[in-house]
Design a protein around this motif. Structure first.
Motif, PDB file in Angstrom:
ATOM      1  N   ARG A  37       0.823  -1.208   0.000  1.00  0.00           N
ATOM      2  CA  ARG A  37       0.000   0.000   0.000  1.00  0.00           C
ATOM      3  C   ARG A  37       0.860   1.264   0.000  1.00  0.00           C
ATOM      4  O   ARG A  37       0.572   2.236  -0.705  1.00  0.00           O
ATOM      5  CB  ARG A  37      -0.935  -0.020   1.205  1.00  0.00           C
ATOM      6  CG  ARG A  37      -2.100  -0.983   1.031  1.00  0.00           C
ATOM      7  CD  ARG A  37      -3.007  -1.009   2.233  1.00  0.00           C
ATOM      8  NE  ARG A  37      -4.264  -1.674   1.926  1.00  0.00           N
ATOM      9  CZ  ARG A  37      -4.990  -2.363   2.796  1.00  0.00           C
ATOM     10  NH1 ARG A  37      -4.556  -2.485   4.042  1.00  0.00           N
ATOM     11  NH2 ARG A  37      -6.121  -2.935   2.433  1.00  0.00           N
ATOM     12  N   ASP A  58      -7.793  -8.939  -4.919  1.00  0.00           N
ATOM     13  CA  ASP A  58      -8.556  -7.853  -4.296  1.00  0.00           C
ATOM     14  C   ASP A  58      -7.653  -6.669  -3.975  1.00  0.00           C
ATOM     15  O   ASP A  58      -8.013  -5.508  -4.194  1.00  0.00           O
ATOM     16  CB  ASP A  58      -9.237  -8.344  -3.019  1.00  0.00           C
ATOM     17  CG  ASP A  58     -10.407  -9.278  -3.299  1.00  0.00           C
ATOM     18  OD1 ASP A  58     -10.898  -9.288  -4.444  1.00  0.00           O
ATOM     19  OD2 ASP A  58     -10.832  -9.989  -2.366  1.00  0.00           O
ATOM     20  N   ARG A  61      -6.669  -4.783  -7.202  1.00  0.00           N
ATOM     21  CA  ARG A  61      -7.743  -3.902  -7.671  1.00  0.00           C
ATOM     22  C   ARG A  61      -7.841  -2.644  -6.818  1.00  0.00           C
ATOM     23  O   ARG A  61      -8.016  -1.528  -7.342  1.00  0.00           O
ATOM     24  CB  ARG A  61      -9.083  -4.654  -7.673  1.00  0.00           C
ATOM     25  CG  ARG A  61      -9.233  -5.633  -8.813  1.00  0.00           C
ATOM     26  CD  ARG A  61     -10.646  -6.150  -8.908  1.00  0.00           C
ATOM     27  NE  ARG A  61     -10.983  -7.001  -7.777  1.00  0.00           N
ATOM     28  CZ  ARG A  61     -10.801  -8.327  -7.769  1.00  0.00           C
ATOM     29  NH1 ARG A  61     -10.273  -8.934  -8.815  1.00  0.00           N
ATOM     30  NH2 ARG A  61     -11.144  -9.037  -6.712  1.00  0.00           N
ATOM     31  N   GLU A  62      -7.728  -2.816  -5.510  1.00  0.00           N
ATOM     32  CA  GLU A  62      -7.781  -1.658  -4.608  1.00  0.00           C
ATOM     33  C   GLU A  62      -6.682  -0.649  -4.934  1.00  0.00           C
ATOM     34  O   GLU A  62      -6.933   0.557  -5.039  1.00  0.00           O
ATOM     35  CB  GLU A  62      -7.629  -2.127  -3.159  1.00  0.00           C
ATOM     36  CG  GLU A  62      -7.466  -1.005  -2.146  1.00  0.00           C
ATOM     37  CD  GLU A  62      -6.890  -1.486  -0.820  1.00  0.00           C
ATOM     38  OE1 GLU A  62      -6.086  -0.741  -0.220  1.00  0.00           O
ATOM     39  OE2 GLU A  62      -7.224  -2.617  -0.398  1.00  0.00           O
ATOM     40  N   GLN A  64      -4.843  -0.371  -7.705  1.00  0.00           N
ATOM     41  CA  GLN A  64      -4.986   0.182  -9.044  1.00  0.00           C
ATOM     42  C   GLN A  64      -6.030   1.292  -9.067  1.00  0.00           C
ATOM     43  O   GLN A  64      -5.815   2.356  -9.675  1.00  0.00           O
ATOM     44  CB  GLN A  64      -5.365  -0.930 -10.023  1.00  0.00           C
ATOM     45  CG  GLN A  64      -4.228  -1.895 -10.313  1.00  0.00           C
ATOM     46  CD  GLN A  64      -4.693  -3.141 -11.050  1.00  0.00           C
ATOM     47  OE1 GLN A  64      -5.850  -3.537 -10.950  1.00  0.00           O
ATOM     48  NE2 GLN A  64      -3.793  -3.782 -11.774  1.00  0.00           N
ATOM     49  N   ASP A  65      -7.157   1.059  -8.414  1.00  0.00           N
ATOM     50  CA  ASP A  65      -8.229   2.054  -8.402  1.00  0.00           C
ATOM     51  C   ASP A  65      -7.827   3.304  -7.619  1.00  0.00           C
ATOM     52  O   ASP A  65      -8.122   4.428  -8.021  1.00  0.00           O
ATOM     53  CB  ASP A  65      -9.500   1.459  -7.798  1.00  0.00           C
ATOM     54  CG  ASP A  65     -10.118   0.377  -8.672  1.00  0.00           C
ATOM     55  OD1 ASP A  65      -9.743   0.297  -9.867  1.00  0.00           O
ATOM     56  OD2 ASP A  65     -10.958  -0.396  -8.168  1.00  0.00           O
ATOM     57  N   ARG A  66      -7.153   3.121  -6.500  1.00  0.00           N
ATOM     58  CA  ARG A  66      -6.830   4.244  -5.625  1.00  0.00           C
ATOM     59  C   ARG A  66      -5.645   5.057  -6.129  1.00  0.00           C
ATOM     60  O   ARG A  66      -5.639   6.289  -6.016  1.00  0.00           O
ATOM     61  CB  ARG A  66      -6.538   3.730  -4.214  1.00  0.00           C
ATOM     62  CG  ARG A  66      -6.198   4.832  -3.202  1.00  0.00           C
ATOM     63  CD  ARG A  66      -6.051   4.277  -1.802  1.00  0.00           C
ATOM     64  NE  ARG A  66      -7.279   3.644  -1.339  1.00  0.00           N
ATOM     65  CZ  ARG A  66      -7.399   2.998  -0.184  1.00  0.00           C
ATOM     66  NH1 ARG A  66      -6.355   2.886   0.622  1.00  0.00           N
ATOM     67  NH2 ARG A  66      -8.546   2.458   0.169  1.00  0.00           N
ATOM     68  N   HIS A  67      -4.648   4.390  -6.675  1.00  0.00           N
ATOM     69  CA  HIS A  67      -3.397   5.081  -6.992  1.00  0.00           C
ATOM     70  C   HIS A  67      -3.052   5.098  -8.482  1.00  0.00           C
ATOM     71  O   HIS A  67      -2.071   5.734  -8.868  1.00  0.00           O
ATOM     72  CB  HIS A  67      -2.239   4.441  -6.223  1.00  0.00           C
ATOM     73  CG  HIS A  67      -2.416   4.479  -4.736  1.00  0.00           C
ATOM     74  ND1 HIS A  67      -2.389   5.651  -4.003  1.00  0.00           N
ATOM     75  CD2 HIS A  67      -2.638   3.463  -3.844  1.00  0.00           C
ATOM     76  CE1 HIS A  67      -2.564   5.365  -2.726  1.00  0.00           C
ATOM     77  NE2 HIS A  67      -2.726   4.064  -2.595  1.00  0.00           N
ATOM     78  N   GLY A  68      -3.826   4.400  -9.302  1.00  0.00           N
ATOM     79  CA  GLY A  68      -3.567   4.406 -10.733  1.00  0.00           C
ATOM     80  C   GLY A  68      -2.299   3.683 -11.146  1.00  0.00           C
ATOM     81  O   GLY A  68      -1.732   3.970 -12.209  1.00  0.00           O
TER      82      GLY A  68
END
Length: 270
Positions: A37, A58, A61-62, A64-68
Protein backbone atom coordinates in the motif's frame (compact mmCIF):
# COMPACT_ATOMS: atom_id res chain seq x y z
CA UNK A 1 26.76 7.01 -2.33
CA UNK A 2 23.17 5.91 -1.70
CA UNK A 3 20.57 8.61 -1.28
CA UNK A 4 17.92 8.51 1.40
CA UNK A 5 14.29 8.65 0.44
CA UNK A 6 11.99 11.30 1.83
CA UNK A 7 10.61 10.90 5.38
CA UNK A 8 7.23 9.63 4.23
CA UNK A 9 8.48 7.33 1.54
CA UNK A 10 7.80 10.26 -0.80
CA UNK A 11 5.20 10.65 -3.55
CA UNK A 12 8.01 10.41 -6.08
CA UNK A 13 11.32 9.83 -4.26
CA UNK A 14 10.98 6.04 -4.07
CA UNK A 15 9.99 5.80 -7.72
CA UNK A 16 12.76 8.18 -8.76
CA UNK A 17 15.36 6.24 -6.82
CA UNK A 18 14.29 2.66 -7.46
CA UNK A 19 11.28 2.61 -9.82
CA UNK A 20 9.31 2.05 -11.81
CA UNK A 21 8.21 -1.20 -10.12
CA UNK A 22 8.62 -3.16 -6.91
CA UNK A 23 8.12 -6.81 -6.05
CA UNK A 24 6.67 -7.55 -2.59
CA UNK A 25 6.47 -11.05 -1.15
CA UNK A 26 4.04 -11.83 1.64
CA UNK A 27 1.78 -9.14 0.20
CA UNK A 28 -1.53 -10.72 1.17
CA UNK A 29 -1.50 -9.46 4.76
CA UNK A 30 0.49 -7.95 7.61
CA UNK A 31 3.77 -6.19 6.91
CA UNK A 32 3.87 -7.19 3.24
CA UNK A 33 0.44 -5.73 2.62
CA UNK A 34 1.43 -2.51 4.39
CA UNK A 35 4.52 -2.23 2.17
CA UNK A 36 2.41 -2.76 -0.95
CA UNK A 37 0.00 0.00 0.00
CA UNK A 38 2.77 2.45 0.84
CA UNK A 39 4.71 1.72 -2.34
CA UNK A 40 1.57 2.09 -4.46
CA UNK A 41 1.01 5.46 -2.78
CA UNK A 42 4.53 6.42 -3.86
CA UNK A 43 3.62 5.64 -7.47
CA UNK A 44 5.44 2.33 -7.98
CA UNK A 45 3.88 -0.43 -10.04
CA UNK A 46 3.75 -3.68 -8.11
CA UNK A 47 4.26 -7.40 -8.37
CA UNK A 48 2.33 -8.95 -5.46
CA UNK A 49 3.43 -12.39 -4.31
CA UNK A 50 1.76 -14.65 -1.74
CA UNK A 51 -0.12 -17.95 -1.59
CA UNK A 52 -3.69 -16.59 -1.61
CA UNK A 53 -4.46 -15.49 -5.17
CA UNK A 54 -7.97 -14.16 -4.43
CA UNK A 55 -6.71 -11.94 -1.61
CA UNK A 56 -3.91 -10.62 -3.81
CA UNK A 57 -6.36 -9.92 -6.64
CA UNK A 58 -8.56 -7.85 -4.30
CA UNK A 59 -5.53 -5.89 -3.11
CA UNK A 60 -4.36 -5.32 -6.68
CA UNK A 61 -7.74 -3.90 -7.67
CA UNK A 62 -7.78 -1.66 -4.61
CA UNK A 63 -4.34 -0.23 -5.34
CA UNK A 64 -4.99 0.18 -9.04
CA UNK A 65 -8.23 2.05 -8.40
CA UNK A 66 -6.83 4.24 -5.62
CA UNK A 67 -3.40 5.08 -6.99
CA UNK A 68 -3.57 4.41 -10.73
CA UNK A 69 -0.64 2.00 -10.65
CA UNK A 70 -0.28 -1.35 -12.43
CA UNK A 71 -0.29 -4.45 -10.24
CA UNK A 72 0.56 -8.02 -11.23
CA UNK A 73 -0.54 -10.92 -9.04
CA UNK A 74 1.70 -13.98 -8.70
CA UNK A 75 0.27 -16.67 -6.44
CA UNK A 76 3.09 -18.86 -5.14
CA UNK A 77 4.05 -21.00 -2.17
CA UNK A 78 7.61 -19.92 -1.49
CA UNK A 79 8.40 -23.10 0.40
CA UNK A 80 8.43 -24.76 -3.05
CA UNK A 81 11.62 -23.96 -4.99
CA UNK A 82 9.87 -24.56 -8.32
CA UNK A 83 7.24 -21.94 -7.49
CA UNK A 84 9.94 -19.45 -6.49
CA UNK A 85 11.49 -19.99 -9.92
CA UNK A 86 8.07 -19.32 -11.47
CA UNK A 87 8.03 -15.95 -9.69
CA UNK A 88 11.47 -15.19 -11.11
CA UNK A 89 10.39 -16.03 -14.66
CA UNK A 90 7.01 -14.28 -14.41
CA UNK A 91 8.63 -10.99 -13.39
CA UNK A 92 11.52 -11.05 -15.86
CA UNK A 93 9.79 -8.73 -18.36
CA UNK A 94 9.35 -5.90 -15.83
CA UNK A 95 11.82 -3.25 -14.76
CA UNK A 96 11.72 -3.99 -11.06
CA UNK A 97 13.97 -1.77 -9.00
CA UNK A 98 12.93 -2.66 -5.46
CA UNK A 99 12.57 -6.05 -3.77
CA UNK A 100 10.72 -6.26 -0.46
CA UNK A 101 11.08 -9.78 0.90
CA UNK A 102 8.38 -9.70 3.57
CA UNK A 103 7.16 -13.29 3.29
CA UNK A 104 7.91 -15.47 6.27
CA UNK A 105 6.43 -17.27 9.23
CA UNK A 106 7.44 -18.43 12.67
CA UNK A 107 6.91 -21.28 15.08
CA UNK A 108 7.15 -21.41 18.85
CA UNK A 109 7.51 -23.92 21.62
CA UNK A 110 10.20 -26.53 22.34
CA UNK A 111 12.06 -27.40 19.15
CA UNK A 112 12.00 -31.14 19.83
CA UNK A 113 8.19 -31.06 20.07
CA UNK A 114 7.71 -29.22 16.78
CA UNK A 115 6.62 -30.76 13.51
CA UNK A 116 9.77 -31.36 11.43
CA UNK A 117 8.00 -30.66 8.14
CA UNK A 118 6.83 -27.28 9.38
CA UNK A 119 10.26 -26.40 10.75
CA UNK A 120 11.92 -27.27 7.44
CA UNK A 121 9.27 -25.37 5.46
CA UNK A 122 10.05 -22.32 7.59
CA UNK A 123 13.71 -22.56 6.62
CA UNK A 124 12.64 -22.87 2.98
CA UNK A 125 10.48 -19.73 3.11
CA UNK A 126 12.50 -17.56 5.50
CA UNK A 127 15.95 -18.44 4.13
CA UNK A 128 16.13 -20.41 0.89
CA UNK A 129 13.41 -18.57 -1.05
CA UNK A 130 14.65 -15.24 0.29
CA UNK A 131 18.20 -16.06 -0.84
CA UNK A 132 16.98 -17.18 -4.27
CA UNK A 133 14.97 -14.01 -4.86
CA UNK A 134 17.65 -11.76 -3.41
CA UNK A 135 20.31 -13.30 -5.65
CA UNK A 136 18.12 -12.96 -8.74
CA UNK A 137 17.16 -9.36 -8.17
CA UNK A 138 20.58 -8.27 -6.94
CA UNK A 139 21.98 -9.44 -10.27
CA UNK A 140 19.29 -7.52 -12.12
CA UNK A 141 19.95 -4.41 -10.06
CA UNK A 142 23.70 -4.61 -10.65
CA UNK A 143 23.02 -4.76 -14.38
CA UNK A 144 20.82 -1.64 -14.27
CA UNK A 145 23.15 0.19 -11.87
CA UNK A 146 20.62 0.88 -9.13
CA UNK A 147 18.06 -0.80 -6.93
CA UNK A 148 16.90 -1.49 -3.39
CA UNK A 149 16.46 -4.65 -1.31
CA UNK A 150 14.52 -4.86 1.97
CA UNK A 151 14.92 -8.08 3.97
CA UNK A 152 12.74 -8.68 7.01
CA UNK A 153 14.88 -9.61 9.99
CA UNK A 154 13.66 -9.52 13.61
CA UNK A 155 14.65 -8.57 17.11
CA UNK A 156 15.21 -12.30 17.73
CA UNK A 157 17.93 -12.38 15.04
CA UNK A 158 20.67 -11.13 17.37
CA UNK A 159 20.81 -14.06 19.80
CA UNK A 160 19.45 -17.56 20.28
CA UNK A 161 15.91 -17.67 21.65
CA UNK A 162 14.56 -20.64 23.57
CA UNK A 163 11.06 -21.69 22.49
CA UNK A 164 11.65 -20.02 19.10
CA UNK A 165 15.06 -21.50 18.37
CA UNK A 166 14.57 -22.35 14.71
CA UNK A 167 12.67 -19.15 13.91
CA UNK A 168 15.38 -17.03 15.54
CA UNK A 169 18.01 -18.96 13.57
CA UNK A 170 16.26 -18.20 10.28
CA UNK A 171 16.17 -14.51 11.13
CA UNK A 172 19.85 -14.56 12.12
CA UNK A 173 20.55 -15.76 8.58
CA UNK A 174 18.50 -12.91 7.12
CA UNK A 175 20.19 -10.31 9.32
CA UNK A 176 23.68 -11.51 8.47
CA UNK A 177 22.93 -11.74 4.76
CA UNK A 178 21.55 -8.20 4.71
CA UNK A 179 24.53 -6.75 6.57
CA UNK A 180 26.98 -8.39 4.19
CA UNK A 181 25.07 -7.38 1.08
CA UNK A 182 24.70 -3.81 2.34
CA UNK A 183 28.50 -3.48 2.31
CA UNK A 184 28.96 -5.51 -0.86
CA UNK A 185 26.36 -3.83 -3.06
CA UNK A 186 26.36 -0.23 -1.86
CA UNK A 187 29.34 0.72 -4.08
CA UNK A 188 27.33 -0.61 -7.04
CA UNK A 189 24.35 1.69 -6.40
CA UNK A 190 22.15 -0.78 -4.55
CA UNK A 191 20.68 -0.10 -1.12
CA UNK A 192 20.20 -3.14 1.14
CA UNK A 193 18.38 -2.90 4.45
CA UNK A 194 17.56 -5.35 7.23
CA UNK A 195 14.34 -4.41 9.01
CA UNK A 196 14.34 -5.93 12.52
CA UNK A 197 11.08 -5.16 14.32
CA UNK A 198 10.06 -6.50 17.68
CA UNK A 199 6.50 -7.76 18.22
CA UNK A 200 4.13 -6.74 15.43
CA UNK A 201 0.34 -6.67 15.70
CA UNK A 202 -0.47 -8.83 12.69
CA UNK A 203 -1.54 -12.36 11.83
CA UNK A 204 2.01 -13.58 12.43
CA UNK A 205 1.48 -14.22 16.13
CA UNK A 206 -1.56 -16.40 15.61
CA UNK A 207 0.21 -18.62 13.08
CA UNK A 208 3.28 -18.85 15.32
CA UNK A 209 1.14 -19.62 18.40
CA UNK A 210 2.45 -16.50 20.16
CA UNK A 211 0.38 -14.10 22.24
CA UNK A 212 1.30 -10.61 21.02
CA UNK A 213 -0.65 -7.98 22.93
CA UNK A 214 1.52 -4.93 22.26
CA UNK A 215 3.88 -3.90 19.52
CA UNK A 216 4.17 -1.97 16.28
CA UNK A 217 1.53 -2.03 13.58
CA UNK A 218 2.44 -3.31 10.11
CA UNK A 219 1.97 0.23 8.81
CA UNK A 220 4.48 1.61 11.33
CA UNK A 221 7.00 -1.06 10.34
CA UNK A 222 6.63 -0.37 6.62
CA UNK A 223 6.88 3.40 7.05
CA UNK A 224 9.93 3.29 9.31
CA UNK A 225 11.64 0.77 7.06
CA UNK A 226 11.21 2.82 3.90
CA UNK A 227 12.44 5.92 5.71
CA UNK A 228 15.62 4.04 6.64
CA UNK A 229 16.25 2.55 3.20
CA UNK A 230 19.44 4.12 1.86
CA UNK A 231 20.43 5.47 5.29
CA UNK A 232 21.71 2.43 7.18
CA UNK A 233 22.17 -1.34 7.13
CA UNK A 234 19.61 -2.12 9.85
CA UNK A 235 16.50 -0.45 11.20
CA UNK A 236 14.54 -1.47 14.29
CA UNK A 237 11.03 -0.13 13.70
CA UNK A 238 8.70 0.53 16.60
CA UNK A 239 9.16 1.90 20.10
CA UNK A 240 9.04 -1.55 21.71
CA UNK A 241 11.82 -2.85 19.45
CA UNK A 242 13.99 0.13 20.36
CA UNK A 243 13.27 -0.28 24.07
CA UNK A 244 14.09 -3.99 23.99
CA UNK A 245 17.28 -3.27 22.06
CA UNK A 246 18.42 -0.78 24.70
CA UNK A 247 17.67 -3.19 27.53
CA UNK A 248 19.53 -6.06 25.85
CA UNK A 249 22.52 -4.12 24.53
CA UNK A 250 24.55 -4.02 27.79
CA UNK A 251 24.21 -7.78 28.32
CA UNK A 252 26.64 -10.42 27.11
CA UNK A 253 25.24 -12.75 24.48
CA UNK A 254 24.44 -15.41 27.09
CA UNK A 255 22.48 -12.79 29.02
CA UNK A 256 20.53 -11.82 25.92
CA UNK A 257 19.72 -15.47 25.27
CA UNK A 258 18.42 -15.78 28.84
CA UNK A 259 16.33 -12.60 28.71
CA UNK A 260 14.82 -13.31 25.29
CA UNK A 261 14.01 -16.83 26.45
CA UNK A 262 12.03 -15.38 29.34
CA UNK A 263 10.22 -12.98 27.00
CA UNK A 264 9.35 -15.80 24.63
CA UNK A 265 8.19 -18.02 27.49
CA UNK A 266 5.71 -15.31 28.45
CA UNK A 267 4.48 -14.97 24.86
CA UNK A 268 4.02 -18.73 24.35
CA UNK A 269 2.56 -19.79 27.70
CA UNK A 270 -0.49 -21.93 27.00
Amino acid sequence: MSRAVSPQGGSSALRDRYGPAALVTGASDGIGRAFARRLAGAGLDLVLVARREAVLADLARELQDRHGIAARVLAADLSDAAQVECVVRASADLEIGLLVAAAGFGTSGPFVEGDPGTELAMIDVNCRALAQLTHTFARRFVARGRGGIVLMSSLVAFQGVARAANYAATKAYVQTLAEGLHAELRPRGIDVLASAPGPVLSGFGQRAAMRITSGATPEEVAAATLRALGRSATVRPGLLAKALELSLKPLPRSGRVHMMGRVMAGMTAR
